[in-house]
Design a protein around this motif. Structure first.
Motif, PDB file in Angstrom:
ATOM      1  N   LEU A 346       0.820  -1.204   0.000  1.00 34.79           N
ATOM      2  CA  LEU A 346       0.000   0.000   0.000  1.00 34.79           C
ATOM      3  C   LEU A 346       0.858   1.260   0.000  1.00 34.79           C
ATOM      4  N   LEU A 347       0.458   2.220  -0.833  1.00 31.35           N
ATOM      5  CA  LEU A 347       1.135   3.524  -0.873  1.00 31.35           C
ATOM      6  C   LEU A 347       0.094   4.620  -0.792  1.00 31.35           C
ATOM      7  N   ALA A 348       0.389   5.636  -0.012  1.00 32.17           N
ATOM      8  CA  ALA A 348      -0.561   6.712   0.241  1.00 32.17           C
ATOM      9  C   ALA A 348      -0.024   8.034  -0.292  1.00 32.17           C
ATOM     10  N   LEU A 349      -0.912   8.790  -0.906  1.00 31.24           N
ATOM     11  CA  LEU A 349      -0.593  10.139  -1.379  1.00 31.24           C
ATOM     12  C   LEU A 349      -1.132  11.135  -0.368  1.00 31.24           C
ATOM     13  N   ASP A 350      -0.260  12.000   0.156  1.00 29.20           N
ATOM     14  CA  ASP A 350      -0.725  12.980   1.132  1.00 29.20           C
ATOM     15  C   ASP A 350      -1.061  14.307   0.450  1.00 29.20           C
ATOM     16  N   GLY A 351      -1.548  15.264   1.228  1.00 29.94           N
ATOM     17  CA  GLY A 351      -1.996  16.533   0.673  1.00 29.94           C
ATOM     18  C   GLY A 351      -0.887  17.405   0.133  1.00 29.94           C
ATOM     19  N   ARG A 352       0.367  17.065   0.402  1.00 25.54           N
ATOM     20  CA  ARG A 352       1.495  17.842  -0.114  1.00 25.54           C
ATOM     21  C   ARG A 352       2.139  17.182  -1.325  1.00 25.54           C
ATOM     22  N   GLY A 353       1.589  16.049  -1.752  1.00 28.44           N
ATOM     23  CA  GLY A 353       2.133  15.358  -2.922  1.00 28.44           C
ATOM     24  C   GLY A 353       3.128  14.265  -2.596  1.00 28.44           C
ATOM     25  N   GLY A 354       3.383  13.989  -1.321  1.00 27.85           N
ATOM     26  CA  GLY A 354       4.297  12.912  -0.946  1.00 27.85           C
ATOM     27  C   GLY A 354       3.628  11.555  -1.060  1.00 27.85           C
ATOM     28  N   ILE A 355       4.373  10.572  -1.561  1.00 22.05           N
ATOM     29  CA  ILE A 355       3.869   9.206  -1.697  1.00 22.05           C
ATOM     30  C   ILE A 355       4.659   8.335  -0.728  1.00 22.05           C
ATOM     31  N   THR A 356       3.968   7.756   0.255  1.00 20.79           N
ATOM     32  CA  THR A 356       4.609   7.033   1.342  1.00 20.79           C
ATOM     33  C   THR A 356       4.178   5.580   1.354  1.00 20.79           C
ATOM     34  N   SER A 357       5.147   4.688   1.566  1.00 21.53           N
ATOM     35  CA  SER A 357       4.831   3.268   1.751  1.00 21.53           C
ATOM     36  C   SER A 357       4.247   3.071   3.144  1.00 21.53           C
ATOM     37  N   LEU A 358       3.042   2.493   3.210  1.00 28.24           N
ATOM     38  CA  LEU A 358       2.422   2.278   4.512  1.00 28.24           C
ATOM     39  C   LEU A 358       3.037   1.092   5.236  1.00 28.24           C
ATOM     40  N   GLN A 359       3.753   0.229   4.522  1.00 31.19           N
ATOM     41  CA  GLN A 359       4.423  -0.895   5.178  1.00 31.19           C
ATOM     42  C   GLN A 359       5.696  -0.444   5.887  1.00 31.19           C
ATOM     43  N   SER A 360       6.527   0.323   5.190  1.00 32.49           N
ATOM     44  CA  SER A 360       7.821   0.714   5.753  1.00 32.49           C
ATOM     45  C   SER A 360       7.820   2.109   6.357  1.00 32.49           C
ATOM     46  N   GLY A 361       6.838   2.936   5.981  1.00 37.51           N
ATOM     47  CA  GLY A 361       6.826   4.321   6.429  1.00 37.51           C
ATOM     48  C   GLY A 361       7.799   5.199   5.669  1.00 37.51           C
ATOM     49  N   ARG A 362       8.422   4.661   4.628  1.00 37.82           N
ATOM     50  CA  ARG A 362       9.452   5.385   3.874  1.00 37.82           C
ATOM     51  C   ARG A 362       8.808   6.192   2.740  1.00 37.82           C
ATOM     52  N   LEU A 363       9.334   7.388   2.471  1.00 41.31           N
ATOM     53  CA  LEU A 363       8.874   8.194   1.349  1.00 41.31           C
ATOM     54  C   LEU A 363       9.319   7.516   0.059  1.00 41.31           C
ATOM     55  N   ALA A 364       8.352   7.145  -0.790  1.00 45.48           N
ATOM     56  CA  ALA A 364       8.667   6.399  -2.004  1.00 45.48           C
ATOM     57  C   ALA A 364       8.685   7.271  -3.245  1.00 45.48           C
ATOM     58  N   GLY A 365       8.195   8.495  -3.151  1.00 43.09           N
ATOM     59  CA  GLY A 365       8.170   9.374  -4.314  1.00 43.09           C
ATOM     60  C   GLY A 365       7.415  10.635  -4.007  1.00 43.09           C
ATOM     61  N   LYS A 366       7.355  11.518  -5.005  1.00 39.18           N
ATOM     62  CA  LYS A 366       6.668  12.791  -4.807  1.00 39.18           C
ATOM     63  C   LYS A 366       6.113  13.261  -6.136  1.00 39.18           C
ATOM     64  N   CYS A 367       4.900  13.834  -6.081  1.00 40.91           N
ATOM     65  CA  CYS A 367       4.321  14.471  -7.256  1.00 40.91           C
ATOM     66  C   CYS A 367       3.798  15.839  -6.825  1.00 40.91           C
ATOM     67  N   HIS A 368       3.156  16.560  -7.742  1.00 40.45           N
ATOM     68  CA  HIS A 368       2.714  17.909  -7.394  1.00 40.45           C
ATOM     69  C   HIS A 368       1.590  17.842  -6.356  1.00 40.45           C
ATOM     70  N   ARG A 369       1.420  18.923  -5.632  1.00 40.67           N
ATOM     71  CA  ARG A 369       0.377  19.002  -4.610  1.00 40.67           C
ATOM     72  C   ARG A 369      -1.003  18.859  -5.275  1.00 40.67           C
ATOM     73  N   PRO A 370      -1.832  17.894  -4.889  1.00 38.96           N
ATOM     74  CA  PRO A 370      -3.141  17.710  -5.537  1.00 38.96           C
ATOM     75  C   PRO A 370      -4.084  18.874  -5.239  1.00 38.96           C
ATOM     76  N   LYS A 371      -4.792  19.290  -6.281  1.00 41.69           N
ATOM     77  CA  LYS A 371      -5.747  20.394  -6.140  1.00 41.69           C
ATOM     78  C   LYS A 371      -7.188  19.944  -6.352  1.00 41.69           C
TER      79      LYS A 371
END
Length: 524
Positions: A346-371
């Motif tokens: 599982l990977l979660a996209l936060d409100g700032r555009g960060g993509i985090t692995s929910l298993q490891s808690g590690r930042l896996a990537g980043k995209c633009h802030r969703p609008k």
């Protein structure tokens, strides 16, 4: 009213029994005294009668019989205590064990299953406690099997797992199917349990058809999660197997096998002729329940299981099928969108555009802030997020070192998308002039139209199958490998549907008006 011999047994062992009572209860009041008397009369007395019958002439228990009877007594006292006291731990449930003591144990004793030790008693009691609200169904399932288990005591534990699954414990499905495939239970056991008494153990004992019938039923149950004893015992295709036993056949007839093979083939959505409601998992259970708000199905996680995410941010693991369903809360994930890659999780996209692995808690990537509203999809290695206010799809390969992330440029607005594989997406696109189509979107941004659509639709994909729910509820299923397509009418209302998944056999939906996850598919 106590039987005279049972009363004498209690008097002869009153010191041991009183010691158990003192150890388990700090205080015995008049209400508890009444419960103890009823428990001894209704639950212990039948067990004593069965042990006395095993003892033979005179009915006096041998020392090993007395030890078993005292073990039964201690477990009965524990069962009464768990029902009588209110435990502060919400995970401790007071299970009604009367079914075990009234019906199952006397039969097990008469069959000789407790002759050598009380281990069988402990295993059955613990299974009932573990199954909680399913305990009565479990005891109904395993009760008719005690005669078989008495002849195969080494198969008791795997038989308990199989019986628990058939009684409704969905989490045991994979393990039970493995035990059946490996032949870890007596060959008579599965036919007797699956046909709910319509096939007797005595009709199978010592006959070669027993193993043949076990293999056919084990493969059928492993291949179709919506099969259950309730279906098998009534379905005409399976009834032919019971008829073969009654006729004295030495093996399962070839014609009966062919019927079941055609039945299994018809359960594939690619070959289905109709879609109906199969069942649901989850419900509103108050503020302490697992499903705290209407959920959305995120992705399947294997055979007959999926992960869902509620509006309140709670992650759920759901196991389902014809024998029952189970919803288990995994934790919370307050985020904008979630997708699952088969290997990365599982990977979660936060409100700032960060993509985090929910298993490891590690930042896996980043995209633009969703609008705007975000669409999410996962494949094998890669996950995709699309902010509908933008003209790009963000992707990340979280398993790579370092992670590979980037964007796919799109030319047309998308209302829905699903991952066919790591290099292709199925997308519902608008031409900006009122026209809609289902497109295959390649990793380089090129598109291929799979089908025109009458309007904005829902889309899902699984192992090369792409499915759409059109505005009128029609299900469009396209095999991207062969190009074969078909449409089926459904009663699904896309206007209230909040998420949509598809497997080889099922259409899975969630809706704005319910806390349940709904399953649809070819008729069972």
């Amino acid at each position: 009213m106590f039987d005279e011999r049972f009363h004498q047994f209690v008097m002869d062992h009153r010191d041991a029994i009183n010691g158990m009572v003192t150890r388990l209860w700090p205080l015995v009041d008049e209400h508890l005294h009444g419960r103890l008397r009823r428990g001894f009369e209704r639950c212990l007395q039948p067990c004593f009668a069965a042990l006395s019958s095993r003892a033979g002439a005179g009915g006096r228990l041998r020392p090993d019989g007395e030890r078993v009877m005292l073990a039964v007594t201690e477990l009965l006292l524990l069962a009464i205590k768990k029902r009588y006291y209110a435990f502060p731990d919400k995970d401790v449930v007071a299970v009604d064990q009367e079914h075990l003591f009234d019906h199952v144990l006397p039969r097990a004793i008469e069959a000789g299953l407790l002759d050598d030790s009380a281990r069988t008693l402990a295993l059955l009691f613990n299974a009932g406690e573990n199954l909680r609200e399913l305990s009565a169904r479990f005891y109904d399932t395993i009760g008719p099997l005690v005669g078989i288990l008495a002849k195969h005591p080494d198969a008791l534990e795997p038989s308990i797992h199989v019986s628990a699954w058939l009684a409704g414990d969905a989490r045991r499905r994979s393990h039970a199917a493995g035990l059946l495939a490996a032949g870890q239970v007596p060959p008579e056991l599965l036919p007797v349990a699956a046909f709910k008494g319509k096939v007797l153990a005595t009709a199978l004992s010592g006959r070669p058809i027993a193993a043949d019938l076990h293999d056919v039923l084990a493969r059928s149950l492993a291949g179709d999660p919506w099969l259950s004893p309730a279906v098998i015992s009534e379905d005409p295709g399976f009834r032919a197997l019971a008829d073969a036993v009654a006729s004295g056949a030495g093996s399962v007839p070839h014609g009966a096998r062919e019927v079941l093979e055609r039945r299994a083939a018809a359960k594939d959505l690619r070959a289905a002729s109709a879609i109906k409601f199969l069942g649901k998992a989850g419900r509103y259970e108050g503020f302490g329940g697992a499903v705290d708000s209407p959920p959305r199905a995120i992705a399947t996680t294997g055979e007959a299981s999926l992960v869902a995410w509620t509006m309140g941010g709670r992650l759920l693991h759901v196991e389902y099928g014809g024998t029952g369903s189970r919803v288990h809360a995994l934790g919370t994930a307050p985020c904008t969108a979630i997708a699952r890659a088969e290997r990365a999780g599982l990977l979660a996209l936060d409100g700032r555009g960060g993509i985090t692995s929910l298993q490891s808690g590690r930042l896996a990537g980043k995209c633009h802030r969703p609008k705007g509203q975000v669409l999410a999809a996962g494949a094998v290695e890669r996950v995709f997020f699309h902010d509908q206010s933008s003209k790009a799809i963000c992707y990340v390969n979280p398993g790579d070192e370092p992670e590979v992330a980037g964007t796919i440029k799109i030319k047309r607005p998308l209302s829905a998308m699903a991952a066919i594989d790591d290099d292709r997406l199925a997308a519902v696109a608008s031409d900006g002039r009122g026209g809609w189509s289902l497109d295959e979107l390649a990793f380089d941004g090129s598109t291929r139209q799979l089908s025109p659509l009458p309007g904005p639709s829902l889309v899902a994909a699984h192992e090369g199958l792409v499915a759409c729910i059109e505005p009128d509820g029609t299900l469009l299923a396209i095999d991207t490998t062969s190009g074969r397509a078909g449409r089926l009418a459904t009663f699904i209302d896309p206007a209230t549907t909040t998420s949509f998944l598809v497997t080889r056999r099922e259409v899975i939906t969630t809706h704005t008006f319910t806390h349940a996850i709904h399953f649809h598919g070819p008729p069972v």
